[in-house]
Scaffold this active site. Structure first.
Site, short mmCIF file in Angstrom:
data_model
loop_
_atom_site.label_atom_id
_atom_site.label_comp_id
_atom_site.label_asym_id
_atom_site.label_seq_id
_atom_site.Cartn_x
_atom_site.Cartn_y
_atom_site.Cartn_z
N PHE A 129 46.81 3.24 1.19
CA PHE A 129 45.61 2.66 0.60
C PHE A 129 45.38 3.32 -0.76
O PHE A 129 45.46 4.54 -0.89
CB PHE A 129 44.40 2.86 1.51
CG PHE A 129 43.20 2.07 1.07
CD1 PHE A 129 43.15 0.71 1.29
CD2 PHE A 129 42.15 2.69 0.43
CE1 PHE A 129 42.05 -0.04 0.87
CE2 PHE A 129 41.05 1.96 0.00
CZ PHE A 129 41.01 0.59 0.22
N ASP A 201 44.73 9.72 7.42
CA ASP A 201 43.67 8.77 7.12
C ASP A 201 43.60 7.79 8.29
O ASP A 201 44.54 7.02 8.51
CB ASP A 201 43.99 8.04 5.81
CG ASP A 201 42.88 7.08 5.39
OD1 ASP A 201 42.07 6.69 6.25
OD2 ASP A 201 42.85 6.69 4.20
N TYR A 226 32.89 1.97 9.20
CA TYR A 226 32.37 0.61 9.05
C TYR A 226 33.37 -0.47 9.44
O TYR A 226 33.07 -1.65 9.34
CB TYR A 226 31.86 0.36 7.63
CG TYR A 226 32.80 0.72 6.50
CD1 TYR A 226 33.88 -0.09 6.17
CD2 TYR A 226 32.58 1.85 5.73
CE1 TYR A 226 34.73 0.24 5.13
CE2 TYR A 226 33.41 2.19 4.69
CZ TYR A 226 34.49 1.38 4.38
OH TYR A 226 35.33 1.72 3.36
N LYS A 227 34.56 -0.09 9.91
CA LYS A 227 35.54 -1.08 10.36
C LYS A 227 35.39 -1.27 11.87
O LYS A 227 34.44 -1.88 12.34
CB LYS A 227 36.94 -0.65 9.95
CG LYS A 227 37.12 -0.47 8.45
CD LYS A 227 38.55 -0.17 8.10
CE LYS A 227 38.76 0.31 6.68
NZ LYS A 227 38.18 -0.54 5.64
N ARG A 375 45.18 -11.17 5.92
CA ARG A 375 44.97 -10.21 7.01
C ARG A 375 44.02 -10.79 8.05
O ARG A 375 42.97 -11.35 7.71
CB ARG A 375 44.38 -8.90 6.47
CG ARG A 375 45.26 -8.14 5.53
CD ARG A 375 44.77 -6.70 5.36
NE ARG A 375 43.34 -6.62 5.08
CZ ARG A 375 42.66 -5.47 5.01
NH1 ARG A 375 43.27 -4.32 5.21
NH2 ARG A 375 41.37 -5.48 4.73
#
Length: 416
Positions: A129, A201, A226-227, A375
């Site tokens: 990322f 991560d 928040y995922k 995605r």
């Protein structure tokens, strides 16, 4: 299971199905973007109102003590710890993933400077990322001590890249674009054998796949809430530090919340004795409170069942896409092998951005990542087998009809 009736039957037998009622899903939406932003727990609105109108509105500054605000980062960290193979007192929820990467990177480099000062390489992955790579670049520029970033890829695999010059390895457990998953224990062991420390991560792993930080003998871990943890947009991230590393160095963002006695108001910084030293400044209480709503639901689920359903949903999605959308220029990016796959499926299409905008217009919400990648997140707490069937039907119709080939779907938004 390649009929909708079979999918509906599978939903009836799903032990996680009752948890869907704990979320506030808008009608007419198939939400496949929980890998980017999870949906709102039903408890969140009432909890936000309580914090704002009662704890803040009535309690005012007293709520730092009476409502437990001061201990919130640690208390929530203890709640999350069990989902990540960590123990109480090893993790705090605070700041952002980017800031926590900076803290972990600085701390691990300081350890290596004491032990193996000749090591000057920070190893990561070309497809990591971007914020991970940007933070490495910023750290190198700040230190000005001859450090360099080395990136593994198809031409430079981990085994060849991991030499005696590597000080720290920073990898995502689950790749944000492809959904490919590293073997945490094996990679950590390999890095340790060659003298490097590892930062993981967990942004696309926490709450989606089983994680055992202590079992893998990891050094540091960071991630967002928040995922798959459904903490709300921009909710605070987390940082975990192996207990053996905590005494070696306090993190560089030595704000007053990481002080041993912050309200002594002394001139000199004295780090707190445990994981609290990885805090920095005053905490965002409303956002932290929302995190607890998502954590409470996640803790009700058996992670083995979450993983089992995640893999089954992805297998079904891949099979249906290949069966129902054959003939369209779709390329599977995500590994088929269960051991190498997270909880989202990525497909490439030459007009991927336009296709995703057309899907969103039809109520199927996923997202797009360059280059050409669609995605689709599979979040077992609120997504089911019949949902997968319906999603593929929409995808098929959008592709068959070329509904994506319209001017309004070609206009790029700031967030994709």
């Amino acid at each position: 299971m390649h009929t909708r009736e079979a999918c509906v039957a599978a939903d009836r037998q799903d032990p996680l199905a009752p948890l869907k009622a704990r979320f506030d899903l808008p009608p007419g939406v198939l939400y496949m973007d929980g890998n980017s932003l999870g949906v709102m727990p039903r408890a969140a609105a009432a909890r936000a109102a309580e914090v704002i109108t009662q704890e803040w509105g009535t309690g005012l500054i007293r709520s730092w003590n009476t409502a437990g605000w001061f201990e919130l980062p640690s208390r929530l960290g203890d709640k999350l710890a069990g989902l990540l193979g960590a123990k109480e007192g090893e993790l705090v929820i605070t700041d952002t993933t980017s800031l926590n990467i900076f803290k972990a990177l600085a701390a691990s480099l300081r350890i290596q400077q004491k032990r193996q000062p000749e090591r000057r390489v920070i190893l990561s992955e070309r497809d990591n990322f971007p914020t991970d790579l940007y933070m490495i670049q910023g750290m190198i520029d700040l230190l000005q001590q001859g450090y360099e970033m080395r990136l593994i890829d198809d031409e430079l695999p981990l085994d060849r890249a991991l030499d005696e010059d590597v000080a720290v390895v920073l990898l995502s457990h689950v790749n944000y674009r492809s959904g490919q998953m590293h073997d945490m224990a094996a990679v950590t062991r390999q890095a340790h054998e060659r003298g490097a420390l590892v930062i993981w991560d967990l942004a696309h792993a926490a709450g989606a796949v089983p994680v055992d930080l202590n079992g893998a003998d990891a050094d540091y871990a960071v991630g967002c809430t928040y995922k798959y943890l459904n903490g709300g947009p921009g909710s605070p991230a987390f940082i975990w530090v192996a207990p053996r590393h905590i005494p070696d160095f306090w993190q560089p963002l030595s704000g007053w919340w990481g002080h041993q006695r912050p309200f002594d108001m002394t001139v000199a910084y004295e780090p707190a004795g445990g994981i609290r030293r990885y805090l920095c400044g005053t905490q965002p209480i409303v956002s932290l409170a929302m995190v607890e709503c998502g954590l409470d639901v996640a803790r009700e689920a058996d992670m083995a069942e979450v993983r089992k359903k995640s893999l089954a949903l992805a297998d079904l999605f891949i099979a249906l896409v290949e069966e129902r959308c054959a003939g369209h220029p779709l390329t599977l990016v995500t590994p088929r092998n269960h051991a190498e796959r997270g909880s989202h499926v990525s497909l490439r299409h030459p007009n991927g951005y336009e296709v995703m905008q057309a899907l969103i217009a039809r109520g199927l919400i996923g997202d797009y990542r360059e280059p050409e990648v669609l995605r689709f997140g599979l979040t077992p707490l609120y997504f089911g087998y019949a949902d997968v069937w319906d999603a593929v039907e929409i995808l098929k119709d959008v592709l068959d009809s070329k509904a994506w080939d319209k001017p309004e779907f070609k206009q790029r938004s700031a967030v994709t």
